[in-house]
Design an enzyme around this catalytic site. Structure first.
Site, short mmCIF file in Angstrom:
data_model
loop_
_atom_site.label_atom_id
_atom_site.label_comp_id
_atom_site.label_asym_id
_atom_site.label_seq_id
_atom_site.Cartn_x
_atom_site.Cartn_y
_atom_site.Cartn_z
CG ASP A 33 -2.08 0.92 1.13
OD1 ASP A 33 -3.23 0.45 1.14
OD2 ASP A 33 -1.86 2.15 1.03
CB ALA A 34 0.94 4.22 -2.15
CB ALA A 83 -8.50 1.98 -6.64
CB THR A 139 -16.89 -0.43 -8.60
OG1 THR A 139 -18.09 0.28 -8.30
CG2 THR A 139 -16.18 0.34 -9.71
CG ASP A 140 -22.29 -1.01 -8.13
OD1 ASP A 140 -21.42 -0.13 -7.95
OD2 ASP A 140 -23.31 -1.10 -7.41
CD GLU A 141 -19.60 4.47 -8.27
OE1 GLU A 141 -19.11 5.36 -8.97
OE2 GLU A 141 -19.80 4.61 -7.05
CE1 TYR A 164 -13.26 4.21 -7.95
CE2 TYR A 164 -15.65 4.26 -8.20
CZ TYR A 164 -14.50 3.62 -7.77
OH TYR A 164 -14.59 2.38 -7.18
CE LYS A 168 -12.00 -0.10 -9.43
NZ LYS A 168 -10.86 -0.70 -8.68
#
Ligand code: NAD
Ligand code: DAU
Length: 348
Positions: A33-34, A83, A139-141, A164, A168
Site C-alpha cells: 500500500d502507498a 485505487a 465496481t458496479d459503477e 472514477y 475502473k
C-alpha cells in the site's frame, strides 16, 4: 495459493480482507500500500506481528518496487484493491485516478505475466504456471446508472459516468485484454456499495455518523433519492474469497446483497439511531453527473459459485454504527488535520 499480494490492504475493504484471510486461511498475506490519505495502518495494528502478514509501503505504479515484491515473496495470487476510490475527488482531480487505477493495474498485470508465464519470452505461448490468479476488485459503477427498474448483470454494457468509474472500467478492460491476449488467469469482481468498519469518513455512512455525533449538518446531495445497493464489507470479502477459490478463469462476477436504499433513508436511520433531530439534514447542491440508481443482479455468483451474504442490512448497519461510536479515537485521528481541509473545500 500460498503467497497472496493484497494491494491497497491499508484501506477500507483491503484491511477488512486482510483480517478475513488471516482468520480463515493459512496463506501468507503481503499487503502492499502507498499509504495515501485513505491508507491507514491503524486498521491493521492487531495483526502487524502475525508471522503470516507482511506490510510493504510501495506504489502500484512503481515498476521496480512491484518487481522486487514478486521476486522476494514468490507471489502467486494478486488481489488488487489499490485505487483512488472516491467519486467526488475524481471530479476535482481526475488525473491521479487514471494513473493509479489504470496504469497501476497494468503495471501489476505486466509484472505478474513476467513471473507467471511458463515461457515469458515466447509471445505466442499462453501457458501460465498452475495455481496463479489475478483478481481485479472492480465496481458496479462501471455499468453506469439505472432508471427506476432493472439490475446490472455481468453482460450489461459498461457505461461509466464519473472519472472514477471510467478509470475502473478502463482497468477492467486491460485485465480482460491480459486474459484474452496472453491467457492470464484472471477474474474481475464488480461489487455494490460497501459499509462496515474502517471506512474513510469521506463516504456517505461514516461521514453521516461522524457529523451526527458531533451535531454537524448532514450534507445530502440533491433530493437524496439516489439509490445504492448496500453490502456489508465482510460479505464482500467472503465473495472475493469464493471467486479466488472457485471462479472460472476470465469470468466477471457481480457481488451484491439485494439491498437497495435511498440515501435519505440511510441518513434518517442514522439520525434516529443516534437519537438526533432531522433538522441536522441540509440538502446541498447535487454531485455533477450523479448516478441515480445502482442495483446488482447476483444470480451468477450465488448459483454458479454458491456464495451468499451472511448479514442482513438491519444487523450490519446496527453493528456498523456501534463500531464508529465505539472507535472515536480512530475517527478523531483521521478527521483532524488534512481531512478538515478536504471537508471545508468540498462542502463550503
Ligand atoms: P479506499 O480508498 O478506502 O482504499 C484504497 C487503498 O489503496 C488505500 O489504502 C490507499 O492508500 C491505497 N492506494 C491508493 N493508491 C495507491 C497506489 N498508487 N499504490 C498503492 N496503494 C494505493 O478504497 P476502498 O473503498 O477500500 O476500495 C477498495 C477497492 O474496492 C477499490 O478498487 C474500489 O474501486 C473497489 N470498490 C469499492 C467499493 C466501496 O463501496 N467502497 C465497492 C466496490 C468496489
Ligand atoms: O457502488 C460502488 C461504489 O460505491 C464504489 O465503487 C466507490 O469506491 C465508493 O466510493 C461508492 O461510491 P458512491 O459514490 O456510491 O459512494 P459515496 O459514499 O460517495 O456516496 C453514496 C451516495 O451518497 C451517493 O449517491 C452520493 C451521496 N452522498 C455522498 C456524500 C459523501 C451524499 O448525499 N452526501 C455526501 O456527503
Amino acid at each position: 495459493m500460498k503467497n497472496i499480494l493484497v494491494t491497497g490492504g491499508a484501506g477500507f475493504i483491503g484491511s477488512n480482507f486482510v483480517h478475513y484471510m488471516l482468520k480463515n486461511h493459512d496463506y501468507n498475506i503481503i499487503n502492499l500500500d502507498a499509504l495515501t490519505y485513505a491508507g491507514n495502518l491503524d486498521n491493521l495494528s492487531d495483526v502487524e506481528n502475525d508471522p503470516k502478514y507482511t506490510f510493504v509501503k510501495a506504489d502500484i505504479r512503481d515498476k521496480a518496487a512491484i518487481e522486487e515484491v514478486f521476486e522476494k515473496y514468490s507471489i502467486d495470487t494478486v488481489v488488487n484493491f489499490a485505487a483512488e476510490s472516491h467519486v467526488d475527488r475524481s471530479i476535482t482531480e481526475p488525473e491521479i485516478f487514471l494513473t493509479t487505477n489504470v496504469l497501476g493495474t497494468q503495471n501489476l498485470l505486466e509484472t505478474a505475466k513476467r513471473h507467471w508465464k511458463v515461457n515469458p519470452d515466447d509471445k505466442y505461448s499462453s501457458e501460465f504456471k498452475s495455481g496463479v490468479k489475478f483478481l481485479q476488485v472492480s465496481t458496479d459503477e462501471t455499468y453506469g446508472a439505472l432508471g427506476k427498474t432493472g439490475m446490472f448483470t455481468e453482460t450489461t454494457p459498461i457505461s461509466p459516468n464519473s472519472p472514477y468509474s471510467a478509470s475502473k472500467a478502463s482497468a477492467d478492460l486491460v485485465v480482460r485484454a491480459y486474459h484474452n491476449t496472453f491467457g492470464m488467469p484472471v477474474n474481475i469482481t464488480r461489487c455494490s456499495n460497501n459499509y462496515g468498519p474502517y471506512q474513510f469518513p469521506e463516504k456517505l455512512i461514516p461521514l453521516m455518523i461522524n457529523n451526527c455525533r458531533n451535531n454537524k449538518s448532514l450534507p445530502v446531495y440533491g433530493d437524496g433519492m439516489q439509490i445504492r445497493d448496500w453490502l456489508h464489507v465482510s460479505d464482500h470479502c467472503s465473495a472475493i474469497d469464493t471467486v479466488l477459490h472457485k471462479g472460472k478463469d476470465g469470468e466477471i462476477y457481480n457481488i451484491g446483497g439485494n439491498n437497495e436504499k435511498a440515501n435519505i433513508e440511510i441518513v434518517k436511520l442514522i439520525i434516529s439511531t443516534l437519537g438526533k433531530s432531522e433538522d441536522l439534514i441540509e440538502y446541498v447542491k447535487d454531485r455533477p453527473g450523479h448516478d441515480r440508481r445502482y442495483a446488482i443482479d447476483n444470480t451468477k455468483i450465488t448459483t454458479e459459485l454458491g456464495w451468499s451474504p451472511a448479514y442482513t442490512f438491519e444487523q450490519g448497519i446496527k453493528e456498523t454504527i456501534e463500531w464508529y461510536l465505539n472507535n472515536e479515537q480512530w475517527i478523531n485521528k483521521i478527521t483532524s488535520g488534512e481531512y478538515t481541509k478536504y471537508y471545508e473545500k468540498m462542502y463550503k
